[in-house]
Design a protein around this motif. Structure first.
Motif, PDB file in Angstrom:
ATOM      1  N   PRO A  36       0.801  -1.235   0.000  1.00 39.91           N
ATOM      2  CA  PRO A  36       0.000   0.000   0.000  1.00 39.91           C
ATOM      3  C   PRO A  36       0.828   1.276   0.000  1.00 39.91           C
ATOM      4  O   PRO A  36       0.353   2.323  -0.425  1.00 39.91           O
ATOM      5  CB  PRO A  36      -0.836  -0.116   1.285  1.00 39.91           C
ATOM      6  CG  PRO A  36      -0.829  -1.550   1.632  1.00 39.91           C
ATOM      7  CD  PRO A  36       0.474  -2.099   1.137  1.00 39.91           C
ATOM      8  N   ASP A  37       2.081   1.217   0.497  1.00 42.21           N
ATOM      9  CA  ASP A  37       2.901   2.430   0.545  1.00 42.21           C
ATOM     10  C   ASP A  37       3.708   2.649  -0.729  1.00 42.21           C
ATOM     11  O   ASP A  37       4.517   3.574  -0.798  1.00 42.21           O
ATOM     12  CB  ASP A  37       3.830   2.395   1.761  1.00 42.21           C
ATOM     13  CG  ASP A  37       4.757   1.175   1.758  1.00 42.21           C
ATOM     14  OD1 ASP A  37       4.585   0.301   0.878  1.00 42.21           O
ATOM     15  OD2 ASP A  37       5.645   1.100   2.636  1.00 42.21           O
ATOM     16  N   SER A  38       3.502   1.809  -1.734  1.00 41.04           N
ATOM     17  CA  SER A  38       4.196   1.998  -3.008  1.00 41.04           C
ATOM     18  C   SER A  38       3.450   3.018  -3.859  1.00 41.04           C
ATOM     19  O   SER A  38       2.286   3.341  -3.603  1.00 41.04           O
ATOM     20  CB  SER A  38       4.305   0.675  -3.764  1.00 41.04           C
ATOM     21  OG  SER A  38       3.019   0.199  -4.123  1.00 41.04           O
ATOM     22  N   THR A  39       4.111   3.517  -4.881  1.00 41.79           N
ATOM     23  CA  THR A  39       3.494   4.467  -5.806  1.00 41.79           C
ATOM     24  C   THR A  39       3.587   3.892  -7.214  1.00 41.79           C
ATOM     25  O   THR A  39       4.586   4.107  -7.915  1.00 41.79           O
ATOM     26  CB  THR A  39       4.184   5.843  -5.736  1.00 41.79           C
ATOM     27  OG1 THR A  39       4.179   6.304  -4.385  1.00 41.79           O
ATOM     28  CG2 THR A  39       3.469   6.858  -6.616  1.00 41.79           C
ATOM     29  N   PRO A  40       2.585   3.144  -7.648  1.00 41.88           N
ATOM     30  CA  PRO A  40       2.619   2.545  -8.985  1.00 41.88           C
ATOM     31  C   PRO A  40       2.475   3.610 -10.063  1.00 41.88           C
ATOM     32  O   PRO A  40       1.967   4.701  -9.818  1.00 41.88           O
ATOM     33  CB  PRO A  40       1.417   1.605  -8.969  1.00 41.88           C
ATOM     34  CG  PRO A  40       0.493   2.193  -7.957  1.00 41.88           C
ATOM     35  CD  PRO A  40       1.356   2.833  -6.914  1.00 41.88           C
ATOM     36  N   ALA A  41       2.939   3.269 -11.249  1.00 44.97           N
ATOM     37  CA  ALA A  41       2.846   4.207 -12.367  1.00 44.97           C
ATOM     38  C   ALA A  41       1.428   4.207 -12.916  1.00 44.97           C
ATOM     39  O   ALA A  41       0.948   3.181 -13.419  1.00 44.97           O
ATOM     40  CB  ALA A  41       3.826   3.807 -13.458  1.00 44.97           C
ATOM     41  N   PRO A  42       0.709   5.340 -12.834  1.00 46.74           N
ATOM     42  CA  PRO A  42      -0.665   5.392 -13.348  1.00 46.74           C
ATOM     43  C   PRO A  42      -0.686   5.421 -14.869  1.00 46.74           C
ATOM     44  O   PRO A  42       0.271   5.867 -15.512  1.00 46.74           O
ATOM     45  CB  PRO A  42      -1.213   6.699 -12.760  1.00 46.74           C
ATOM     46  CG  PRO A  42       0.002   7.554 -12.570  1.00 46.74           C
ATOM     47  CD  PRO A  42       1.130   6.622 -12.238  1.00 46.74           C
ATOM     48  N   VAL A  43      -1.793   4.939 -15.421  1.00 49.99           N
ATOM     49  CA  VAL A  43      -2.007   4.963 -16.867  1.00 49.99           C
ATOM     50  C   VAL A  43      -3.014   6.073 -17.153  1.00 49.99           C
ATOM     51  O   VAL A  43      -4.208   5.917 -16.896  1.00 49.99           O
ATOM     52  CB  VAL A  43      -2.533   3.609 -17.376  1.00 49.99           C
ATOM     53  CG1 VAL A  43      -2.661   3.621 -18.903  1.00 49.99           C
ATOM     54  CG2 VAL A  43      -1.628   2.471 -16.924  1.00 49.99           C
ATOM     55  N   PRO A  44      -2.567   7.217 -17.684  1.00 51.18           N
ATOM     56  CA  PRO A  44      -3.464   8.364 -17.866  1.00 51.18           C
ATOM     57  C   PRO A  44      -4.247   8.292 -19.172  1.00 51.18           C
ATOM     58  O   PRO A  44      -3.982   7.456 -20.045  1.00 51.18           O
ATOM     59  CB  PRO A  44      -2.498   9.550 -17.876  1.00 51.18           C
ATOM     60  CG  PRO A  44      -1.250   8.980 -18.478  1.00 51.18           C
ATOM     61  CD  PRO A  44      -1.176   7.541 -18.020  1.00 51.18           C
ATOM     62  N   GLY A  45      -5.203   9.211 -19.285  1.00 52.28           N
ATOM     63  CA  GLY A  45      -5.941   9.376 -20.529  1.00 52.28           C
ATOM     64  C   GLY A  45      -6.804   8.190 -20.915  1.00 52.28           C
ATOM     65  O   GLY A  45      -7.053   7.957 -22.099  1.00 52.28           O
ATOM     66  N   GLN A  46      -7.307   7.444 -19.927  1.00 57.03           N
ATOM     67  CA  GLN A  46      -8.039   6.212 -20.224  1.00 57.03           C
ATOM     68  C   GLN A  46      -9.546   6.384 -20.301  1.00 57.03           C
ATOM     69  O   GLN A  46     -10.233   5.541 -20.871  1.00 57.03           O
ATOM     70  CB  GLN A  46      -7.708   5.152 -19.168  1.00 57.03           C
ATOM     71  CG  GLN A  46      -6.306   4.622 -19.272  1.00 57.03           C
ATOM     72  CD  GLN A  46      -6.071   3.926 -20.593  1.00 57.03           C
ATOM     73  OE1 GLN A  46      -6.742   2.950 -20.925  1.00 57.03           O
ATOM     74  NE2 GLN A  46      -5.121   4.428 -21.376  1.00 57.03           N
ATOM     75  N   THR A  47     -10.096   7.425 -19.714  1.00 61.16           N
ATOM     76  CA  THR A  47     -11.549   7.562 -19.734  1.00 61.16           C
ATOM     77  C   THR A  47     -11.963   9.016 -19.533  1.00 61.16           C
ATOM     78  O   THR A  47     -11.292   9.756 -18.812  1.00 61.16           O
ATOM     79  CB  THR A  47     -12.211   6.703 -18.632  1.00 61.16           C
ATOM     80  OG1 THR A  47     -13.637   6.764 -18.746  1.00 61.16           O
ATOM     81  CG2 THR A  47     -11.809   7.170 -17.245  1.00 61.16           C
ATOM     82  N   GLY A  48     -13.026   9.389 -20.181  1.00 59.46           N
ATOM     83  CA  GLY A  48     -13.719  10.615 -19.841  1.00 59.46           C
ATOM     84  C   GLY A  48     -14.788  10.284 -18.820  1.00 59.46           C
ATOM     85  O   GLY A  48     -15.118   9.113 -18.598  1.00 59.46           O
ATOM     86  N   ALA A  49     -15.342  11.302 -18.183  1.00 54.31           N
ATOM     87  CA  ALA A  49     -16.351  11.053 -17.146  1.00 54.31           C
ATOM     88  C   ALA A  49     -17.292  12.239 -17.043  1.00 54.31           C
ATOM     89  O   ALA A  49     -16.883  13.394 -17.201  1.00 54.31           O
ATOM     90  CB  ALA A  49     -15.678  10.794 -15.800  1.00 54.31           C
TER      91      ALA A  49
END
Length: 401
Positions: free
Chosen positions: A303-316
């Protein structure tokens, strides 16, 4: 050459059997959730049921995460995990149920607790969660099981407050069933307590309906997060794609949650809160995928890690209390095809980075506000009216000359 009547009859029997099997398979698929429910039913009334042994929240063993503070003003994060126990033998899960515990530690904490753990010290209690089965129907037994689980969460919250102290900022977050319990805490514990309200960074209630009628009543002092800068507010959403009619119906009509009086009732007709996590605001404005900061499929990470997010995947976009999203391109951010998937929290966080940055901003905002407020002089008590001033006149010295 004449056809053999026996062969024709055998062929017709085989064709009929095959047709029956196909029909049976189609029927089973159409009724898969009902069949699944049948196998998850404990088969015993809750009133005569003996629940599993509970937790001692003074002990580290009662927590998935129980941090320690490095500073006096470091925020404390209280996180309630979603449902990971399907049902079958119990209405409420055993605390050490292997598969349910593994789902929390490997999937739910890295995906859903981690964004908030970046803004404070994480506390995530174990609790006798109500089975997924109890959220697939609204039987009295199922409602009692949910309320029983809330009792554990409330006791864990007491232990959390004891360790957090009386002045530290707090952040509450819950997903799925966890969101249901956080909403209960807001109603019964936070809203009536001015000191807790003052310290509340925000309450994040994800994938669990929050009726609007609560804000006209018991949550009048903890309003929705209208803008990205708000604190002491509620950020809530439940998302679906426009074509997911079954899930939309479950969220807007068939779900039950808290009422202003502390009981449970259907959400239908009560209106639902939707705060767009991409925009960090309560708005019907469309947020395009280019604004999406990133989703994460973080199974197995601490839980204390910072994974690399995948951006630009969805509008909302919020509409009728639902956050409508677009299908992500990244396969790991698409809902899996599981039984009762419409009732489950997905094994990824589509708005991981959006939530992480949102929580960090609101946490900083509240810390700044508290520092400023605590510089002010304490409020004066009510003014006491005095009819006659208790003043004794001083004699004129000239009279004694």
């Amino acid at each position: 050459m004449k056809a053999n009547p026996i062969s024709i009859a055998r062929w017709m029997m085989l064709a009929g059997a095959a047709g029956f099997l196909v029909l049976l398979a189609l029927t089973s698929w159409a009724l898969r959730d009902q069949i699944y429910q049948t196998f998850q039913d404990p088969g015993e009334p809750f009133q005569t049921y003996t629940p599993p042994r509970g937790a001692n929240y003074a002990s580290d063993e009662a927590w998935f995460a129980r941090g320690t503070f490095a500073g006096a003003d470091e925020p404390a994060v209280f996180f309630i995990h979603p449902t990971t126990y399907s049902g079958g033998s119990n209405w409420n899960a055993e605390l050490d149920k292997e598969r349910a515990v593994e789902a929390v530690t490997r999937t739910m904490l890295p995906n859903y607790a981690a964004p908030f753990a970046n803004s404070g010290v994480l506390f995530a209690p174990k609790y006798r969660q109500a089975a997924l089965y109890t959220f697939m129907n609204n039987r009295e037994d199922s409602i009692l099981a949910r309320q029983f689980a809330y009792g554990d969460v409330e006791r864990a919250f007491d232990a959390f407050l004891t360790q957090a102290g009386d002045e530290r900022p707090i952040l509450l977050a819950g997903v799925g069933q966890g969101g249901f319990h956080v909403l209960g805490l807001l109603i019964e514990r936070v809203a009536p307590d001015p000191e807790l309200r003052e310290r509340l960074i925000a309450a994040y209630i994800l994938e669990s309906p929050v009726p609007l009628d609560l804000f006209n009543n018991v949550l009048a002092d903890i309003p929705p997060c209208e803008t990205p800068e708000d604190v002491r507010c509620v950020l809530a959403y439940s998302y679906a794609r426009p074509g997911e009619e079954g899930r939309i119906r479950i969220l807007t009509e068939r779900s039950m949650t808290w009422t202003p009086r502390g009981g449970l009732d259907f959400v239908d007709g009560r209106g639902l809160l939707c705060v767009n996590p991409i925009l960090s605001a309560r708005t019907a404005e469309y947020a395009s995928a280019r604004l999406h900061r990133g989703g994460v499929a973080a199974e197995g990470l601490p839980p204390d890690s910072t994974p690399a997010p995948v951006p630009g995947q969805t509008g909302a976009q919020c509409g009728d209390g639902i956050l409508f999203v677009e299908e992500p391109d990244y396969a790991d951010l698409r809902r899996p095809n599981r039984l009762a998937e419409e009732y489950r929290v997905p094994p990824f966080n589509l708005f991981y980075e959006d939530l992480r940055l949102d929580a960090a901003r609101r946490s900083l905002n509240l810390s700044t506000i508290l520092q400023e407020e605590r510089r002010w002089a304490p409020a004066l008590d009510g003014i006491e009216e005095v009819e006659d001033a208790p003043v004794v006149p001083i004699p004129d010295r000239r009279e004694f000359r």
